[in-house]
Scaffold this motif. Structure first.
Motif, PDB file in Angstrom:
ATOM      1  N   HIS A 108       0.863  -1.179   0.000  1.00 27.28           N
ATOM      2  CA  HIS A 108       0.000   0.000   0.000  1.00 27.28           C
ATOM      3  C   HIS A 108       0.903   1.233   0.000  1.00 27.28           C
ATOM      4  O   HIS A 108       1.164   1.819   1.057  1.00 27.28           O
ATOM      5  CB  HIS A 108      -0.912  -0.038   1.222  1.00 27.28           C
ATOM      6  CG  HIS A 108      -1.495  -1.404   1.470  1.00 27.28           C
ATOM      7  ND1 HIS A 108      -2.474  -1.934   0.659  1.00 27.28           N
ATOM      8  CD2 HIS A 108      -1.250  -2.355   2.412  1.00 27.28           C
ATOM      9  CE1 HIS A 108      -2.803  -3.148   1.109  1.00 27.28           C
ATOM     10  NE2 HIS A 108      -2.064  -3.418   2.164  1.00 27.28           N
TER      11      HIS A 108
ATOM     12  N   HIS B 138       4.920  -4.700   1.772  1.00 28.97           N
ATOM     13  CA  HIS B 138       4.839  -6.132   2.059  1.00 28.97           C
ATOM     14  C   HIS B 138       6.047  -6.790   1.392  1.00 28.97           C
ATOM     15  O   HIS B 138       6.096  -6.937   0.168  1.00 28.97           O
ATOM     16  CB  HIS B 138       3.538  -6.732   1.525  1.00 28.97           C
ATOM     17  CG  HIS B 138       2.323  -6.239   2.247  1.00 28.97           C
ATOM     18  ND1 HIS B 138       2.245  -6.190   3.618  1.00 28.97           N
ATOM     19  CD2 HIS B 138       1.136  -5.771   1.807  1.00 28.97           C
ATOM     20  CE1 HIS B 138       1.061  -5.726   3.993  1.00 28.97           C
ATOM     21  NE2 HIS B 138       0.375  -5.450   2.907  1.00 28.97           N
TER      22      HIS B 138
ATOM     23  N   GLU C 160       0.188  -3.391   9.499  1.00 27.11           N
ATOM     24  CA  GLU C 160      -1.249  -3.679   9.520  1.00 27.11           C
ATOM     25  C   GLU C 160      -1.609  -5.106   9.913  1.00 27.11           C
ATOM     26  O   GLU C 160      -2.745  -5.363  10.292  1.00 27.11           O
ATOM     27  CB  GLU C 160      -1.894  -3.336   8.161  1.00 27.11           C
ATOM     28  CG  GLU C 160      -1.314  -4.117   6.990  1.00 27.11           C
ATOM     29  CD  GLU C 160      -2.066  -3.923   5.678  1.00 27.11           C
ATOM     30  OE1 GLU C 160      -2.928  -3.049   5.604  1.00 27.11           O
ATOM     31  OE2 GLU C 160      -1.770  -4.666   4.730  1.00 27.11           O
ATOM     32  N   HIS C 161      -0.704  -6.052   9.856  1.00 32.76           N
ATOM     33  CA  HIS C 161      -1.092  -7.441  10.146  1.00 32.76           C
ATOM     34  C   HIS C 161      -1.075  -7.772  11.631  1.00 32.76           C
ATOM     35  O   HIS C 161      -1.657  -8.767  12.050  1.00 32.76           O
ATOM     36  CB  HIS C 161      -0.172  -8.428   9.418  1.00 32.76           C
ATOM     37  CG  HIS C 161      -0.284  -8.349   7.924  1.00 32.76           C
ATOM     38  ND1 HIS C 161       0.651  -8.871   7.071  1.00 32.76           N
ATOM     39  CD2 HIS C 161      -1.233  -7.795   7.132  1.00 32.76           C
ATOM     40  CE1 HIS C 161       0.292  -8.654   5.814  1.00 32.76           C
ATOM     41  NE2 HIS C 161      -0.844  -7.985   5.826  1.00 32.76           N
TER      42      HIS C 161
HETATM   43 ZN    ZN Z   1      -1.714  -5.300   2.956  1.00 33.34          ZN
END
Ligand code: ZN
Ligand code: FAD
Ligand code: MLT
Length: 488
Positions: A388, A395, A429-430
């Protein structure tokens, strides 16, 4: 990750099963080994626990009674939503009881004036989007796992996804929630108010807590109006420095209708085309190191298309974009998003994957992918980078056939130290889950981690909720936030 079960937790006995059956009925208590296997294993097939019982409550009161019982008995519990998490947070390590929210799936209300949805935590994101779509609204978040992830899991991971750039984080869009603490206390902050400055904002603590502070049973969330005009373009860009120029121009030219700005590298594209059936290369005649997915969401079809076209013409004239296409219909739009969202599925099909979800200043982002590639040269791996970009979220994924300690040794702690030295985050975010339970110190100060430990003890004094996750067990974390920041 701890390898030894904490002996202070009790083991499930037949009297516990009797209690749960009395409370939930036979269908609410899962002890069948085949059914349990799916709940013990994470989405990637990387983490697997050995739970012998899973519970499927249908109401907040049942969740409360389950937790009060487990707390009194000191039985450890793992809250589980759609089980799509990518850091091993949703599955047990040992014999922790799985508490699945699948049957907490009622929509409670939708207010068509404000766009506020109130629902139980086990509602599936895509189904919620369909529901609010019928009223002319959309969910403020969207991710590749939308068909199975649940809103309670989204809130508990503070999921980001593909449109955070436009609609912001769940810390802003969640207006209230209901959660059950470890001792069974029901905390009702299920307000639907935009403004409420009465005391501490407790709901924020549950957002991103990954099930360590309580079980979220219901959520109130603000939905934006559904955009009536959506346009998606797919662009080929020669290098990472140029991506940043295109991003700045996209924000200038597309302004308030820009809703996603995603990037993938050539390696991600090739891996996805190879391992995922049915994906299409939107620019089959162009080979370049990077590709972008740029989306606009607005309300004026012709005007928005003109804006996207004008933007594309401009960045091509500048020589920043070598080739590009704007989706002409919903099939082409779905194909472009299918490619971007399919990367994680393709990585799963390709074998084992070491996943890193990092945020950092955008100009430095891709150097990490290149340096990781250099470090791993000669090993049987494919290093891919996507993410993103509009949110500064990379990522970094290392794909290989089987998990191998030798490969891991080359990646960690290098990736974490590299990120910490740039004051980045080792979880954009994870979440931290079990994968990074001892890594918080790369991003947060010792004082902050100590305070988090104190908060955890207030909410869950016996430590029964999602043990071995998020915070380091003994308080000691790998990485030292300040030392790493100084090294930068
Ligand atoms: Zn993602
Ligand atoms: P689970 O995986 O079941 O649980 C995740 C964590 O939350 C666990 O720690 C669990 O204990 C806790 N939890 C779950 N429900 C509750 C509850 N009701 N109360 C308390 N704790 C709870 N993530 C992103 O942020 N952005 C993405 O773009 C994204 N894309 C993805 C794409 C794919 C294909 C996949 C497989 C995953 C993706 N993810 C992404 C990761 C994942 O989908 C999200 O983290 C999602 O929010 C998890 O929801 P879930 O219901 O599956 O939760
Ligand atoms: C994504 O952006 O595709 C998700 O976060 C999943 C992943 O990182 O693989």
């Amino acid at each position: 990750m701890p390898l030894i079960r904490d002996p202070s937790y009790a083991r499930v006995e037949s009297s516990d099963i009797d209690y749960f059956r009395g409370l939930l009925g036979d269908t609410g208590v899962i002890t069948d080994s085949t059914a349990l296997q799916a709940l013990n294993q994470d989405w990637m097939g990387k983490y697997e626990g050995k739970s012998t019982v899973a519970l499927r409550p249908k109401s907040t009161e049942q969740v409360s009674k389950i937790l009060a019982h487990c707390n009194a008995r000191r039985l450890a519990v793992v809250p589980q939503g759609g089980n799509t998490g990518l850091v091993g947070g949703s599955v047990p390590l040992f014999d922790e009881i799985v508490l699945t929210t699948t049957n907490l799936n009622r929509i409670i209300s939708f207010d068509e004036v404000s766009g506020t949805l109130v629902c139980e935590s086990g509602c599936i994101l895509e189904e919620l989007d369909r529901h609010v779509g019928g009223h002319g609204f959309t969910m403020p978040l969207d991710l590749g796992a939308k068909g199975s992830c649940q809103i309670g899991g989204n809130v508990s991971t503070n999921a980001g996804g593909l449109r955070l750039l436009r609609y912001g984080s769940l810390h802003g869009t969640v207006l209230g929630l209901e959660a059950v603490l470890a001792d069974g206390t029901i905390v009702d902050t299920l307000q639907t108010l935009r403004k409420d400055n009465t005391g501490y904002d407790l709901k924020q603590l549950f957002i991103g807590a990954e099930g360590t502070l309580g079980v979220v049973t219901a959520v109130s969330i603000l939905c934006p109006p559904r955009p009536s005009a959506v346009h998606v373009s797919y662009l080929a860009v020669p290098d990472f420095a140029t991506i940043q120029k295109v991003f700045v121009r996209a924000r200038q030219k597309l302004g308030e209708i820009l809703s996603a700005f995603e990037f993938l590298d050539q390696q991600s594209l090739e891996l996805t085309l190879e391992h995922l059936e049915g994906v299409r290369n939107p620019l089959p005649d162009t080979q370049t190191p990077f590709y972008l997915v740029v989306e606009t969401s607005g309300s004026n079809e012709a005007h928005d298309y003109e804006k996207m076209e004008g933007f594309l013409e401009e960045v091509m004239e500048e020589g920043w974009v070598l080739d590009g296409t704007i989706a002409q219909d919903s099939t082409q739009t779905a194909a472009i998003w299918g490619l971007r969202e399919g990367i994680s599925v393709a990585l799963k099909h390709a074998g084992a994957v070491y996943k890193y979800d990092l945020s950092m200043p955008v100009p430095e982002m891709y150097s990490l992918v290149e340096e990781t590639r250099q470090r791993l040269a000669g090993l049987p791996v494919e290093v891919v980078g996507y993410g993103h970009l509009g949110d500064g979220n990379l990522h970094l994924n290392i794909s290989t056939k089987h998990y191998d300690e030798n490969i891991l040794k080359h990646i960690e702690p290098f990736v974490y130290e590299w990120t910490a030295a740039r004051r980045g985050s080792v979880s954009a975010e994870h979440g931290l889950g079990q994968m990074k339970a001892d890594c918080i110190g790369y991003t947060k100060s010792q004082e902050a981690v100590k305070l988090m430990g104190q908060i955890k003890r207030v909410f869950d004094p016996n430590g029964i909720l999602n043990p071995y996750k998020v915070l380091p067990q003994d308080g000691a974390s790998r990485g030292d936030h300040h030392a790493n920041a100084m090294a930068a």
